[in-house]
Design an enzyme around this catalytic site. Structure first.
Site, PDB file in Angstrom:
ATOM      1  N   ASP A  46       0.801  -1.152   0.064  1.00 27.50           N
ATOM      2  CA  ASP A  46      -0.092   0.145  -0.062  1.00 27.50           C
ATOM      3  C   ASP A  46       0.753   1.230  -0.126  1.00 27.50           C
ATOM      4  OD1 ASP A  46      -2.947   1.097   0.721  1.00 27.50           O
ATOM      5  OD2 ASP A  46      -1.567   2.323   1.630  1.00 27.50           O
ATOM      6  N   TYR A  51       3.188   9.880  -0.464  1.00 26.34           N
ATOM      7  CA  TYR A  51       4.228   9.237   0.387  1.00 26.34           C
ATOM      8  C   TYR A  51       5.689   9.443  -0.620  1.00 26.34           C
ATOM      9  CZ  TYR A  51       0.435   6.625   2.213  1.00 26.34           C
ATOM     10  OH  TYR A  51      -0.527   6.168   2.984  1.00 26.34           O
ATOM     11  N   LYS A  76      -2.487   5.922  -4.372  1.00 30.02           N
ATOM     12  CA  LYS A  76      -3.744   7.015  -3.994  1.00 30.02           C
ATOM     13  C   LYS A  76      -3.494   8.223  -4.770  1.00 30.02           C
ATOM     14  CE  LYS A  76      -3.357   4.777   0.579  1.00 30.02           C
ATOM     15  NZ  LYS A  76      -2.101   4.669   0.944  1.00 30.02           N
ATOM     16  N   HIS A 108      -7.444   9.680  -2.357  1.00 27.08           N
ATOM     17  CA  HIS A 108      -6.613   9.552  -0.923  1.00 27.08           C
ATOM     18  C   HIS A 108      -7.568  10.276   0.224  1.00 27.08           C
ATOM     19  CE1 HIS A 108      -2.323   9.232   0.878  1.00 27.08           C
ATOM     20  NE2 HIS A 108      -3.237   9.144   1.815  1.00 27.08           N
TER      21      HIS A 108
END
Ligand code: NDP
Ligand SMILES: O=C(O)C(=O)[C@@H](O)[C@H](O)C(=O)CO
Length: 278
Positions: A46, A51, A76, A108
């Site tokens: 994930d 990120y 996301k 997200h």
């Protein structure tokens, strides 16, 4: 090799119920962290555009020798890309970084206070799926009114809703709505980033079973049929978090852990969170 149960989330799409999360894993060490998780046996990762480490995930997959369809990959859409054209362009970039179509792509955050309507974003996600950039689409951090609206306006249900769930925030209202609609619940921060691990009630169960409090907490999620992907960059914990399939909690254990709820978030509130990266 441990066999992880799968949950069907869409036509011809099943997701391993246990995966590996990479929030706060630095981009430069993500390839090593995901490689370690794949060695331990995880087959579900994930990540998110936010990120900044999709490239590291893709590099680990390419180096692993596993075929792309052996590992389930979720990413996301970042909060800056909610407009239709931005969403389509950035989904293509995720596919490039990850080295092939995603298995699951999520909005997200709903960003209900931002001037781009999340309904436009959800319609773009449908286009992204129909263009073959991902096998399934879903949302993250959507509350019941957000879900109600996108379903009513498009007739397309998200395959999953990824929300904060752990013993201190059981999030029952959203979980119940998800279940009613046939939307799988994914529980983010499943051990509340460590905050639940010294809880006396969880410790008592762990001691009785000869397990760690992290294992008991993760097992609680699995027996509630939620999907989890704990994050760790520590090999012993990555292994520990994968050893969940040779013990069971009783109904009383599950009820005792659920009763710890205090509606305490570790992360942002989806009704007010409006962070849009520059
Ligand atoms: N959709 C969303 O908005 C969000 C999604 N997520 C997703 O959920 C995933 C998991 O959530 P996350 O916030 O990372 O938090 P987790 O609840 O998974 O906790 C991670 C923290 O716990 C530590 N830890 C992990 N396993 C153990 C263990 N067995 N014993 C003791 N400590 C342990 C880790 O330390 P260390 O790494 O040092 O070992 C790290 O500090 C994320 O990685 C991301 O994929 C998370 C937040 C928001
Ligand atoms: O980890 C995620 O997926 C998040 O969305 C979080 O990083 C969230 O944006 C946050 O906690 C910001 O402080």
């Amino acid at each position: 090799m441990t066999s992880v149960p799968e949950i069907r989330i869409a036509d011809d799409v099943s997701i391993p119920q246990l995966g590996f999360g990479v929030y706060q894993v630095p981009p430069e060490t993500t390839e090593a962290a995901v490689t370690m998780a794949l060695e331990v046996g995880y087959r579900h990762v994930d990540t998110a555009q936010m990120y900044g480490n999709e490239q590291g995930v893709g590099d680990a997959l390419r180096a692993s020798g596993l075929s792309r369809d052996e590992v389930f990959v979720t990413s996301k859409l970042n909060n800056s890309f909610h407009r239709r054209d931005d969403a389509l362009r950035e989904a293509e970039k995720s596919v490039e970084r990850l080295g092939g179509p995603m298995d699951l792509f999520l909005v997200h955050w709903p960003l209900p206070t931002i001037d781009v309507d999340y309904l436009e974003t959800w319609k773009a996600m449908i286009e992204i799926r129909d263009a073959g950039l991902t096998r399934a689409i879903g949302v993250s951090n959507f509350q019941v009114p957000h879900l109600d609206r996108i379903i009513a306006e498009t007739g397309v249900k998200p395959a999953v809703n990824q929300i904060e769930v752990h013993p201190y925030l059981t999030n029952e209202t959203v979980r119940a709505y998800n279940a009613e609609q046939g939307i799988a619940t994914e529980a983010w921060s499943p051990i509340a980033q460590g905050a639940v691990l010294d809880d006396p009630a969880i410790t008592a169960i762990a001691e009785r079973l000869g397990r760690t409090t992290a294992q008991v907490t993760l097992r609680w999620h699995l027996q509630r049929n939620d999907i989890v992907f704990p994050k760790s960059v520590t090999r012993s914990r990555v292994e520990e978090n994968f050893q969940l399939f040779d013990f069971e909690l009783t109904d009383a254990d599950i009820q005792a852990i659920t009763a710890l709820n205090k509606d305490e978030r570790t992360g942002p509130d989806p009704d007010t969170f409006d962070y849009v990266p520059a």
